[in-house]
Every structure is written in C-alpha cells, then in structure tokens.
Write an enzyme that holds these catalytic residues in place. Structure first.
Site, mmCIF file in Angstrom:
data_model
loop_
_atom_site.group_PDB
_atom_site.id
_atom_site.type_symbol
_atom_site.label_atom_id
_atom_site.label_comp_id
_atom_site.label_asym_id
_atom_site.label_seq_id
_atom_site.Cartn_x
_atom_site.Cartn_y
_atom_site.Cartn_z
ATOM 1 N N HIS A 19 41.290 44.125 31.221
ATOM 2 C CA HIS A 19 42.740 43.945 31.231
ATOM 3 C C HIS A 19 43.123 42.941 30.166
ATOM 4 O O HIS A 19 42.263 42.404 29.466
ATOM 5 C CB HIS A 19 43.246 43.558 32.625
ATOM 6 C CG HIS A 19 42.635 42.316 33.215
ATOM 7 N ND1 HIS A 19 42.887 41.057 32.736
ATOM 8 C CD2 HIS A 19 41.786 42.153 34.255
ATOM 9 C CE1 HIS A 19 42.225 40.171 33.466
ATOM 10 N NE2 HIS A 19 41.538 40.813 34.399
ATOM 11 N N HIS A 22 41.314 39.656 29.781
ATOM 12 C CA HIS A 22 40.047 39.665 29.045
ATOM 13 C C HIS A 22 40.313 39.692 27.543
ATOM 14 O O HIS A 22 39.631 39.038 26.770
ATOM 15 C CB HIS A 22 39.226 40.919 29.395
ATOM 16 C CG HIS A 22 38.822 40.998 30.832
ATOM 17 N ND1 HIS A 22 39.189 42.033 31.654
ATOM 18 C CD2 HIS A 22 38.093 40.156 31.596
ATOM 19 C CE1 HIS A 22 38.691 41.827 32.859
ATOM 20 N NE2 HIS A 22 38.031 40.693 32.858
ATOM 21 N N CYS A 130 31.638 35.021 41.788
ATOM 22 C CA CYS A 130 31.512 33.879 40.864
ATOM 23 C C CYS A 130 30.095 33.849 40.298
ATOM 24 O O CYS A 130 29.839 33.214 39.293
ATOM 25 C CB CYS A 130 31.717 32.545 41.574
ATOM 26 S SG CYS A 130 33.295 32.332 42.374
ATOM 27 N N CYS A 145 34.756 32.445 49.890
ATOM 28 C CA CYS A 145 34.817 31.832 48.560
ATOM 29 C C CYS A 145 36.262 31.442 48.281
ATOM 30 O O CYS A 145 37.157 32.294 48.351
ATOM 31 C CB CYS A 145 34.340 32.817 47.501
ATOM 32 S SG CYS A 145 34.748 32.282 45.840
ATOM 33 N N HIS A 148 37.606 33.697 45.236
ATOM 34 C CA HIS A 148 37.802 35.139 45.417
ATOM 35 C C HIS A 148 38.289 35.538 46.801
ATOM 36 O O HIS A 148 38.581 36.705 47.041
ATOM 37 C CB HIS A 148 36.499 35.881 45.096
ATOM 38 C CG HIS A 148 36.152 35.807 43.649
ATOM 39 N ND1 HIS A 148 35.306 34.860 43.132
ATOM 40 C CD2 HIS A 148 36.580 36.540 42.605
ATOM 41 C CE1 HIS A 148 35.211 35.033 41.839
ATOM 42 N NE2 HIS A 148 35.973 36.040 41.480
#
Ligand code: MSP
Length: 682
Positions: A19, A22, A130, A145, A148
């Site tokens: 996306h 990135h 991660c 986490c 996330h």
C-alpha cells in the site's frame, strides 16, 4: 557531499499486499538517490522483500498456498506496485535469495565464533506480526500484542541467544558520540532511554518456525527473522557472498525506516554488527506514518490506500510531490484524495505548471519560440536571480538533512518569485509596444532562466514532470543528470525552438474525483455485502470485491485470491482465532431510524452500543425494512470498523444480517434472550 551514497528502505513483509504506506519510504529513498546522482555522487539504492518468518508461513497457510509460491506472488505485487511510481532502485533483495541465505548463515557463524551466541531455552511470548518477543506483565492467559491487537504465541523451546546485554554501553556510547546515528532527535532520546533501562539477551533462533534460514550446524533451528532481514543491508552489497562487490564501495548506509521498527535498527542491528566486527550504519532515520482516515493504514481497519487506486486519479509525480511536501519527514502525516487534489491544484497546476505554461507561451508568441537569454546588465532582474540562487542553496541544505518538505518549500518560494516578477512587469503589455522590446526580452529571459533552474531543482522529486517541462523548454539532455549547482545564471545553452506546449499538471476536478470515489465505495460495498444488507465502515479505496466473499466484512486485501498462484491451489475460507478476535461484535439497540434522501437502499440508524453516547450507522436495508420496523430492535453490530462516509453521512459500524434467497433479502441478526447493549459476542 561524500563521493558515494547508499540508501536503504526496509524490506517489506510478503504477507500482505503493498500500500502507499510501503511506497512512502521507497519514494523518499528514490528521490534522495536521484538528488545525489544529479549532483554527481555515486549513489546506490536498495529495497526488497522480507520473505521468511511465522507471519508469512501463516499467511500462506491461510490461503492454502505453498509458501514459496505465495511469497513469489506478493514479491511480484510489490514490484508491480512500485514500478508505476517511477522508482529506480539499484537492487531488489529477497531474503529467500540463496546468496543472502548463505551470507546470513556466515554472519551467524561469525557471531558464534566470536563468542556472542550461546544455546539456552526460551520461555515467553512472541508476536508473529511484529516478529518480536514481548515482555508480558504477570501471568496473563491470553496476552494481546499492543501493536497488532492480536493474541501472542506462547513459545517454550530451545533457542540460541545473542548476548545483547553486552551492548548496552557500546550502544549508549554510539548514540552519544555520533548523534547523527539515530534521527530525528526525539527518536534518539527514545532509543537512548530504552537502552539505558538495560538490555536482555536476545533469542535468535526458533525451533517451531520452519520457514527460515537454518542455523549452521543445527538445522532444526531457523535464524530469527530480524537477524535474517537486517542482514539484507550488507548481503545485498555482496557481503558474505559474491553476487556483487559493492560493500567496500558503499557501506555504511543511510537506513530509512518507519518509526515502528526503530528499535530493531538502532539496538539489534548495530549490536549484531559490532559483535561481528563490521562498521555500523551511518544513520538510521525513522519517519512517521501516513495516516488515512486519521489512523495508521491497516487491513484490519480497512483504511488502506493502495498505489494503483491512487494512480487512477493522480500521476506518479503528483503522489510523489504530495508525500514529500505535505508530510514533514519524521512526523506522521495525513493522506487523502482530497488533500492530494488540493495540493496538486494549488502547488502544481497553479504553481509550477502555470509558470511553465505562461512563460513558454509568451516565448513562443513574442519570440517565435526562441527564448531570449539573460544579460548581465539587467539590474532590475537582480532580485529574481538572487532569490533563485537562494532557493537552490536552501533546497540543497534541506534535502541533505532530509527535510524534504522545507526543501520543496524553498523551491516554491523561487516559483512564486518568478511568477510575481512576470505579473509585475506585465510582458503582455510590453509586447504591444515596440519601444519596450528590450525590456520584454529581459523579462522573458529571466522567467525562462528561473524556470530552467527550478526544473532542475525539482527533478529528483518529480522526474517525469521535470522531463516533460524540460523538453517543452526546448532543452537538450535529461534534467536528472544536470546538477543545479553546476548550472549558472545566463550560461550558454543549446535550445531548440519551443513549439508544442501542453500543461505539465492539468487542474484536477475535485468534485468529480470525490464523487467517483464515493460511487466506487458504494459499488464495493454492494459487491462485498450481498444485497447491500450491511453497512461497512472503510476508507475510500482498496476495498474491492472479493470474488468469493466469505462474509460481509471480507476485503480484497484480506482474502482475495492470489491470481495464477492461487488458481492452482484454491483458497480456503478458514481463518484463525486471531482473525476472528479482531472483529468486535457487540449487542446494540436501534434508537432512531430514518431514510437517507436520494439513497433508496440506506437507512440512517442511531444505535446504543452501551457507550457513553449513541452512534450513527448507515445500513443498506431500506428496501426491506421501514424505519419504524427497526426502531427498538436488538441488533448485532461490528463495532470496531473505521468510520466511513456515505452520502455525506458518517457510518460508525456495521449491522449484521442474513442475506436470504436469490434476492439477498436481509434478515436482521438478533438474540433469543435479553442481552445488555455493548455485550461482546465471541
Ligand atoms: N519486514 C519488516 C522490515 C524489515 S527491515 C530489515 C517490516 N515490514 S513491513 O512491511 O511491515 O513494514 C515495512 C515498512 O513500511 C516499515 O518501515 C513501516 O513503518 C512502513 N509502513 C507501513 N505502513 C506505513 C504507513 N501507513 N505509513 C508509513 N510507513 C508505513 O516491518
């Protein structure tokens, strides 16, 4: 400036589609590389894909595809996403490249030979997303986490450890003696304080992860994926393998990374290198996140902006300019169709584009297409000349310190100065009076010369547009290979006659773009939600139809087939408990309901989800339920969807309904017994 320049991007996980988040680092790295190259520096840019680890193993498994086929496919998607953005990396490394794998084993062996690795037992928690061991307070049964919001894995197994604890002092010395090592300063402080708190030895192998590089001499262990991944920065230059001999030439690097992976790059990576006796990187610069709909892009939130969606409306250079100019590098920044359109119209269409068009049109009309050249005697243009020189100096300084936004601001100050100069001198009036011919010549020579320098300046950021304007100016060569610092005011140049002039940046029609996006969202919603029975909150883009929709919240990015790869191995509908846990289903009561004007299918509902205030959601059930039928009903909603606008109204959730028969008639899901509002369904 140094003679060589080596810049890297993080290597991207091949567990999800690319996306614009990135693309961000990659575009910045590309611009910097072009900036250095244009100034005669021998520059090298590295990017690539991070293809090992449990997250990738799981992503492939979830789709029922062999892992290698899966990573090959996502790797191709990354390359395809970056190509139309005009990214010109020198090497794309894949961590599944055999030469990289062999070099990582060599590094592991060196660390072991130098006494920094020992065998032990790891008992703790690990986040597969991660790829990091997590400290968990107390004895929580199902710790989550914090990054996330997914369950952590319990790991209890034999493991090799790296003596990270020995590097606390060397790292602190590094941060203090070379403040440029971690940037920006706030990040340095953050890392410094983390390291000051003490470092524990790091588990650097896993027995339970198969998809990785085997530990030399003990292949039931695979090497920790971050040790594998970080090494790409040297293996790509040929360290530990003979694919390339760039290590001596280019190392140490400038690493551009997102702030979320700062610790890996500024704590683990320099420690591994120091332990192996290898020079540490020049700088690790941690940038902020691009936020869409006010939040970090994530497929969980459904607010992902994909590159190809953006490129439907904007050219690559528009996207490049926007992210360099709008977002201060190092800080978080917002990206949206609206904001890009506004920037493009004000800075590109009305700014640079307009300056180029008006200057070249006048040169064509008043000088038969041959631009006059500046004369040193023209004192009244001295200020413009100085402002352009000033813009060049500022631009270089800001780009060297990675302040791209301010660098471009300096260039745009130059554009504004030339524009003002033209307006003040009214060449269109001078052209009517033969006695003013000399002045007209000086005015257009100055405008043209200013434009020439400015185009050179912006070329690394907007290569194609710079080339487009350069060609129209009748200039030879490639602006990307001509240093603005070597270009002097009024120097002799080869110019062809200016003929065709077409706008470099046509003005964008914001209303039309926004309407198309709204339409596209509606279509995506209808397609992903049979008979429009549900209302999905999502950002305006990457949500496309999943051909075999597994349910109303399925998005293409989460479960779309993998083209040819997946055709060979049909996708499964199986999700893990982790996937399910992400969806927050809650009981709610409908307090108010009304039809949405000009939207036959939509009802606007105000619902009580047991929160402080009622929420508004939009539901595509109006063809089957009258508003009065649903008021007072107990319903089930997906409560953690990102907000989304439909017909100008914000929807903050999605109700669940069965989609019955061929028509997909919605039947609202409810309970057989009384359930308090806000109760979670699991
Ligand atoms: N594979 C690791 C990096 C290993 S580097 C040796 C990884 N991959 S990632 O695909 O999850 O993320 C790669 C980069 O993309 C990170 O720098 C991350 O910060 C960045 N971004 C992901 N989403 C982003 C935004 N929305 N905005 C800006 N950058 C973002 O981590």
């Amino acid at each position: 400036m140094d003679k060589t320049f080596y810049v890297t991007t993080p290597i991207y996980y091949t567990n999800a589609r690319p996306h614009v988040g990135h693309a961000y680092t990659t575009l910045v790295a590309d611009t910097l590389t072009r900036f250095h190259r244009q100034r005669g520096v021998d520059a090298f840019m590295l990017t690539g894909t991070d293809e090992h680890g449990i997250n990738i193993e799981r992503a492939a498994e979830a789709r029922g595809v062999p892992i290698k086929a899966y990573v090959d496919h996502i790797f191709e998607e990354f390359q395809a996403a970056f190509a139309p953005l005009g990214v010109s990396y020198d090497r794309w490394i894949r961590t599944t490249d055999p030469a990289h794998e062999a070099a990582v084993q060599k590094l592991f062996q060196i660390l072991s030979d130098r006494g920094y690795i020992y065998k032990g037992f790891y008992d703790g928690w690990f986040c597969g997303n991660c790829n990091e061991f997590k400290d968990v307070e107390g004895d929580a049964e199902n710790p989550i986490c914090p990054v996330h919001e997914r369950s952590l894995d319990r790991v209890s197994e034999e493991s090799y450890f790296f003596k990270l604890s020995e590097f606390q002092q060397p790292l602190l010395d590094l941060y203090d003696s070379r403040p440029e090592f971690v940037q920006p300063e706030a990040r340095r402080n953050e890392v410094r304080s983390f390291v000051s708190g003490g470092l524990k030895d790091l588990s650097v192998s896993r027995v339970s992860v198969k998809w990785g590089i085997p530990v030399p001499g003990d292949p039931k262990h695979t090497i920790y994926v971050w040790l594998d991944a970080l090494s790409n920065y040297i293996t790509a230059l040929g360290w530990g393998n003979d694919t390339y001999d760039g290590f001596e030439r280019y190392w140490p690097a400038l690493h551009l990374v997102g702030k979320d992976i700062l610790r890996f790059h500024t704590v683990y990576w320099p420690s591994f290198l120091m332990a192996a006796g290898i020079e540490v990187p020049r700088t690790v610069f941690a940038h902020g996140m691009l936020l869409s709909g006010g939040k970090k892009m994530s497929k969980t939130l459904g607010n992902v902006l994909s590159v190809d969606e953006l490129l439907r409306f904007f050219s690559a250079d528009m996207v490049r300019y926007f992210i360099l100019r709008e977002v201060s590098f190092g800080q978080d920044g917002y990206i949206s169709y609206e904001a890009i359109t506004d920037r493009v119209n004000s800075d590109l269409a009305d700014g640079l584009g307009n300056l180029a068009s008006r200057t070249l049109t006048m040169v064509r009309n008043y000088f038969a297409g041959t631009p006059p050249r500046p004369s040193p005697d023209d004192e009244f243009v001295a200020d413009v000349r100085e402002r352009i020189n000033e813009a060049k100096v500022r631009f270089d300084g800001e780009f060297q310190s990675l302040s791209f936004s301010r660098g471009l601001e300096a260039a745009w100050a130059g554009i504004a100065r030339v524009d003002k100069f033209i307006t003040e001198n009214e060449p269109w009036k001078l052209a009517k009076d033969p006695a003013s011919r000399g002045k007209l010549e000086a005015v257009l020579a100055t405008a043209y010369e200013g434009l020439r320098h400015l185009v050179l300046l912006v070329a690394p950021a907007m290569p194609e547009s710079a080339r487009h304007i350069w060609r129209q100016m009748g200039l030879a060569g490639d602006p990307l290979t001509i240093s603005p610092n070597g270009a002097t005011w009024g120097e002799a140049i080869d110019v062809a006659k200016i003929e065709q002039i077409s706008p470099a940046f046509p003005k964008l029609n914001k209303e039309k773009i926004m309407a198309e996006i709204e339409q596209q969202n509606d279509a995506a919603q209808t397609a992903t939600q049979p008979a429009d029975t549900t209302t999905q909150a999502a950002a305006p883009t990457a949500q496309t139809t999943a051909p075999t929709a597994t349910g109303p919240t399925t998005t293409a990015s989460e479960a779309a087939p993998l083209g040819a790869t997946q055709a060979a191995a049909p996708p499964t509908n199986i999700i893990s408990i982790d996937d399910f846990i992400k969806v927050e289903l809650r009981a709610a009561t409908v307090l108010e309901a009304e039809r949405v004007p000009k939207a036959d299918k939509l009802l606007r509902l105000v619902i009580d989800v047991g929160e402080e205030k009622p929420r508004q959601i939009l539901a595509g059930i109006a063809e089957h339920y009258a508003p009065e039928e649903v008021v007072g009903r107990k319903i089930i909603v997906v409560a953690n969807l990102a907000p989304r606008k439909l017909r100008g109204l914000e929807s903050n959730g999605m109700l669940l309904a069965a989609s019955v028969g061929e028509t997909g008639k919605p039947v609202l899901a409810t309970f057989g017994e009384d359930v308090p509002n806000g109760t979670r369904l699991k």
